[in-house]
Design an enzyme around this catalytic site. Structure first.
Site, PDB file in Angstrom:
ATOM      1  N   LYS A   6       0.835  -1.218   0.000  1.00 52.20           N
ATOM      2  CA  LYS A   6       0.000   0.000   0.000  1.00 52.20           C
ATOM      3  C   LYS A   6       0.859   1.252   0.000  1.00 52.20           C
ATOM      4  CE  LYS A   6      -2.831  -2.300   3.323  1.00 52.20           C
ATOM      5  NZ  LYS A   6      -3.226  -2.140   4.722  1.00 52.20           N
TER       6      LYS A   6
ATOM      7  N   ARG B 133      16.696  -8.624   4.689  1.00 45.39           N
ATOM      8  CA  ARG B 133      17.370  -8.737   3.381  1.00 45.39           C
ATOM      9  C   ARG B 133      16.627  -7.814   2.429  1.00 45.39           C
ATOM     10  NH1 ARG B 133      19.151 -14.046   0.038  1.00 45.39           N
ATOM     11  NH2 ARG B 133      20.791 -13.925   1.603  1.00 45.39           N
TER      12      ARG B 133
ATOM     13  N   HIS C 107      27.028  -8.976   3.002  1.00 49.40           N
ATOM     14  CA  HIS C 107      26.329 -10.167   3.502  1.00 49.40           C
ATOM     15  C   HIS C 107      27.179 -10.661   4.678  1.00 49.40           C
ATOM     16  CE1 HIS C 107      23.789 -13.516   3.837  1.00 49.40           C
ATOM     17  NE2 HIS C 107      23.801 -13.981   2.599  1.00 49.40           N
TER      18      HIS C 107
HETATM   19  N1   CP Z   1      24.040 -17.997   0.814  1.00 47.45           N
HETATM   20  C1   CP Z   1      22.863 -17.371   0.769  1.00 47.45           C
HETATM   21  O1   CP Z   1      22.735 -16.169   1.097  1.00 47.45           O
HETATM   22  O2   CP Z   1      21.828 -18.155   0.331  1.00 47.45           O
HETATM   23  P1   CP Z   1      20.314 -17.699   0.245  1.00 47.45           P
HETATM   24  O3   CP Z   1      20.244 -16.624  -0.818  1.00 47.45           O
HETATM   25  O4   CP Z   1      19.552 -18.920  -0.108  1.00 47.45           O
HETATM   26  O5   CP Z   1      19.933 -17.123   1.574  1.00 47.45           O
END
Ligand code: CP
Length: 303
Positions: A83, A104, A132
């Site tokens: 929305k 994420r 990451h």
């Molecule tokens: N390694 C990793 O980040 O895998 P996913 O994208 O499945 O979380």
């Protein structure tokens, strides 16, 4: 050292913190298939705006194994983001409903923004092509478990080293250790200059190679990443390079007996599936260790 911390970038964590994490993860391994009540009453919110199998499920498993609960969503479908609710407001709500947030997002900087908005600790489960950090912690933990140490190893990183966020974070993590790093990629897929400048300033020993066969005999670890179709603006360019960096049984004839092949997964065709049954294949163990490693991380932050 860890209590109440956000985990946004590897640059915020040094060697002693990583070693504490590894020791705690090793302790957690015995609980990774059972359930304890170390975090009973705590709730983890997961906000995954991008696809994930390992990161999200291992975080969720970790929290449940520790006795806590999990709320959250995969993709914005069904949430008020559809929305037009902003990321900041969405994070404020998750902050109100939980004790720790894992996010994420496709945009670089999204996790940092979330950490600025939330009072609860925020963990970056991957943002754009940039960071990451928990994958890098897991990668180093796997190496530490395989060899009993990290210092002194020759570590090759192969594939798309420019757009893979795991590479960026792994290089920053490796800068805490005395290792030789072999960067194996086409010239235009070398890691971004800003990352290289940072790790060089930390004293990480680097060399550049375009062909894995030149260096395979020197390596203790070969960390492979896929060429990521979604990171290319030009699909023809993707088609041109995608098959260039592939580990085969033939190449491994020149490898050390103890060479450990790691991959953050998912793989496409950069590792021949016939390697899966060789002692070199450590990528499934690596993914499995994601549970105790993330148990340790959540525990150290929340306990
Ligand atoms: N390694 C990793 O980040 O895998 P996913 O994208 O499945 O979380």
């Amino acid at each position: 050292m860890w209590r109440g911390r956000d985990v946004i970038t590897m640059r915020d964590f040094g060697r002693s913190e990583l070693e504490e994490l590894f020791e705690t993860a090793k302790y957690m391994e015995k609980y990774a298939k059972s359930r304890v009540d170390f975090l009973k009453g705590k709730i983890m919110a997961v906000a995954f705006f991008e696809p994930s199998t390992r990161t999200r499920l291992s975080f969720e498993t970790a929290m449940r194994r520790l006795g806590g609960d999990v709320i959250g969503f995969w993709g914005a479908e069904g949430t008020s983001v559809e929305k037009g609710e902003t990321l900041a407001d969405t994070i404020r709500m998750l902050d109100a409903y939980s004790n720790i947030i894992v996010i994420r997002h496709k945009l670089e900087g999204a996790a940092k923004l979330a950490a600025e908005v939330a009072e609860s600790p925020v963990i970056n489960g991957g943002d754009g092509a940039f960071n990451h950090p928990t994958q890098a912690m897991l990668d180093l933990y796997t190496i530490w478990r395989e060899f009993g140490h990290i210092d002194g190893l020759n570590i090759g990183l192969m594939g798309d080293l420019r757009y893979a966020r795991t590479i960026n974070s792994l290089l920053e993590a490796l800068a805490n250790f005395d290792v030789r790093t072999f960067l194996i990629s086409p010239e235009y897929l070398r890691p971004r200059a800003e990352t290289l400048d940072y790790v060089k300033s930390r004293g990480l020993k680097l060399s550049f190679h375009t062909n894995v066969e030149e260096v395979i005999h020197e390596l203790d670890v070969l960390y492979v990443v896929r060429v990521q179709r979604e990171r290319f603006l030009d699909p023809l360019e993707y088609e041109r390079v995608k098959g260039s960096y592939r580990v085969t049984l033939e190449i491994l004839k020149k490898a050390k007996k103890h060479l450990a092949i790691l991959h953050p997964l998912p793989r496409v065709d950069e590792i021949d599936h016939r390697l899966d049954n060789t002692p070199h294949a450590k990528y499934f163990r690596q993914a499995a260790l994601g549970v105790p490693l993330r148990m340790a991380l959540i525990y150290l932050i929340l306990s």
